[in-house]
Design an enzyme around this catalytic site. Sequence first.
Site, PDB file in Angstrom:
ATOM      1  N   ASN A   1       1.755   0.920  -0.016  1.00 50.59           N
ATOM      2  CA  ASN A   1       0.754  -0.379   0.595  1.00 50.59           C
ATOM      3  C   ASN A   1       0.273   0.819   1.724  1.00 50.59           C
ATOM      4  OD1 ASN A   1      -1.281  -1.438   0.960  1.00 50.59           O
ATOM      5  ND2 ASN A   1       0.008  -3.681   1.736  1.00 50.59           N
TER       6      ASN A   1
ATOM      7  N   LYS B   1      -2.606  -0.303   3.208  1.00 55.98           N
ATOM      8  CA  LYS B   1      -3.924  -0.817   4.005  1.00 55.98           C
ATOM      9  C   LYS B   1      -4.909  -0.407   4.389  1.00 55.98           C
ATOM     10  CE  LYS B   1       0.728  -3.612   5.093  1.00 55.98           C
ATOM     11  NZ  LYS B   1       1.250  -4.232   5.727  1.00 55.98           N
TER      12      LYS B   1
ATOM     13  N   HIS C   1      -1.792  -9.876  -1.338  1.00 57.41           N
ATOM     14  CA  HIS C   1      -1.226  -9.412   0.028  1.00 57.41           C
ATOM     15  C   HIS C   1      -0.864 -10.647   0.838  1.00 57.41           C
ATOM     16  CE1 HIS C   1       0.453  -7.484   3.648  1.00 57.41           C
ATOM     17  NE2 HIS C   1       0.956  -6.724   2.066  1.00 57.41           N
TER      18      HIS C   1
ATOM     19  N   GLU D   1      -1.798 -10.839   3.934  1.00 56.89           N
ATOM     20  CA  GLU D   1      -2.962 -10.423   4.730  1.00 56.89           C
ATOM     21  C   GLU D   1      -4.072 -11.207   4.322  1.00 56.89           C
ATOM     22  OE1 GLU D   1      -1.955  -5.735   5.828  1.00 56.89           O
ATOM     23  OE2 GLU D   1      -0.181  -6.966   6.828  1.00 56.89           O
TER      24      GLU D   1
ATOM     25  N   GLU E   1       7.616 -10.603  -0.589  1.00 59.17           N
ATOM     26  CA  GLU E   1       7.263 -10.113   0.640  1.00 59.17           C
ATOM     27  C   GLU E   1       7.281 -11.073   2.056  1.00 59.17           C
ATOM     28  OE1 GLU E   1       5.081  -6.363   0.760  1.00 59.17           O
ATOM     29  OE2 GLU E   1       4.196  -7.512   0.909  1.00 59.17           O
TER      30      GLU E   1
ATOM     31  N   GLY F   1       6.384  -5.845   8.721  1.00 57.29           N
ATOM     32  CA  GLY F   1       5.553  -4.441  10.093  1.00 57.29           C
ATOM     33  C   GLY F   1       6.293  -4.831  10.854  1.00 57.29           C
TER      34      GLY F   1
ATOM     35  N   SER G   1       9.557  -4.701   6.171  1.00 58.24           N
ATOM     36  CA  SER G   1       9.675  -3.668   6.635  1.00 58.24           C
ATOM     37  C   SER G   1      11.108  -2.809   6.278  1.00 58.24           C
ATOM     38  CB  SER G   1      10.367  -3.922   7.949  1.00 58.24           C
ATOM     39  OG  SER G   1       9.480  -4.584   9.194  1.00 58.24           O
TER      40      SER G   1
HETATM   41  C1  PEP Z   1       3.660  -4.823   3.121  1.00 52.81           C
HETATM   42  O1  PEP Z   1       2.149  -4.843   3.917  1.00 52.81           O
HETATM   43  O2  PEP Z   1       2.857  -5.449   2.128  1.00 52.81           O
HETATM   44  C2  PEP Z   1       4.927  -4.474   3.610  1.00 52.81           C
HETATM   45  C3  PEP Z   1       5.830  -4.479   2.704  1.00 52.81           C
HETATM   46  O3  PEP Z   1       4.444  -3.949   5.270  1.00 52.81           O
HETATM   47  P1  PEP Z   1       6.228  -3.222   6.096  1.00 52.81           P
HETATM   48  O4  PEP Z   1       6.185  -1.928   5.252  1.00 52.81           O
HETATM   49  O5  PEP Z   1       5.027  -2.448   6.810  1.00 52.81           O
HETATM   50  O6  PEP Z   1       6.562  -4.135   6.500  1.00 52.81           O
END
Ligand code: PEP
Length: 341
Positions: A85, A87, A174, A176, A246, A252, A302
């Site tokens: 992803n 973003k 997601h 976000e 997630e 992040g 992450s």
């Molecule tokens: C995400 O936003 O889907 C995600 C997993 O981000 P990150 O790997 O940066 O935590």
Amino acid sequence: CSARAVGRHQPHAETQRMSFFVAMCCIASLLLGMPCFSTVRTSRKPHNVASARAQVSCRKARHAQKRLRFNERNPMSRKPLIAGNWKMNKTPAESVVLSQGISNRYSRKWNKVDVVLCPPTIDLRSVFTVLDFDKSNIDVGAQNCHWEPSGAFTGETSIPMLKDVGAAWCIVGHSERRDYFGETDSMVNKKVRALAESSFNAIVCVGESLAVRDAGDAVRFVCDQVRAALAGLDAHEAEYCTIAYEPIWAIGTGRTATPEQAILSFVSVKQAEEIAAAIRATVADLVGEQAAANMRVLYGGSMKPENADGFMACPNIDGGLIGGASLKVEDFCGLVEIASG
Ligand code: PEP
């Protein structure tokens, strides 16, 4: 900056060998009556809208075959999926460089994994073109879609539009989008249903906040999100869904544990597996045991090559949705290598 400009140069003899191979494949596909195969393998790049559409529909056909093979096999051997992803990162020119860097690392071993790149909408065509040119078997996905096929929805992108630029996957719900853009469970459900009706693969994101986890309510919260997202789907439609668990507070932040640190860390592999198992049980309740056994559940938050092993080894975790690490060729390819086994 074209895909060709950053592509690999074949020595003359190799080019001849490739031409011979392609010619033999074409003859074989004609004899076997596989028009899609011959179209995809012989046309290097879409030259116009009609041929681009033809290529997209061929890719769709390949997806359908991939899904069929997936569902026919032993459910306990679900094919891993690694989805990046990106973003709101990478301009179209930058997206060519990143996708080309990943595609250059493609090896046969990667066939054991489904790999999807989800760049910003404006980059989809460029990324699709790079990957299609290289025939690297990496798919392209969007980060969002609207549930209506067209209409007065300023700023939105419909599923037919995504199909037209070569996408075959779409991330939905997601955190976000839920947190910053007010996406509700009901909107997520409309998108998931529209994607399934369009034979389009959805990566449906669920996950709890730290407050919910601290209240001891994570399993119930996440399973409720799954119920809401998949409401109204039958077992066949559910085949188009992958769930990405997630935990919002791990996204992040770099707060995901390496296996050694798990005991001290904020999220442990054990906790992620517990939620993944609960998600699968919820899916079984909604659409049946078989569909649940076939459905992939990803972990996201992450995830990096240094901490991926433990997650990948979990019986109910079938890969990862990768944010930050998907923007670095080394890290993303490292994760694909780990998932390849
Ligand atoms: C995400 O936003 O889907 C995600 C997993 O981000 P990150 O790997 O940066 O935590």
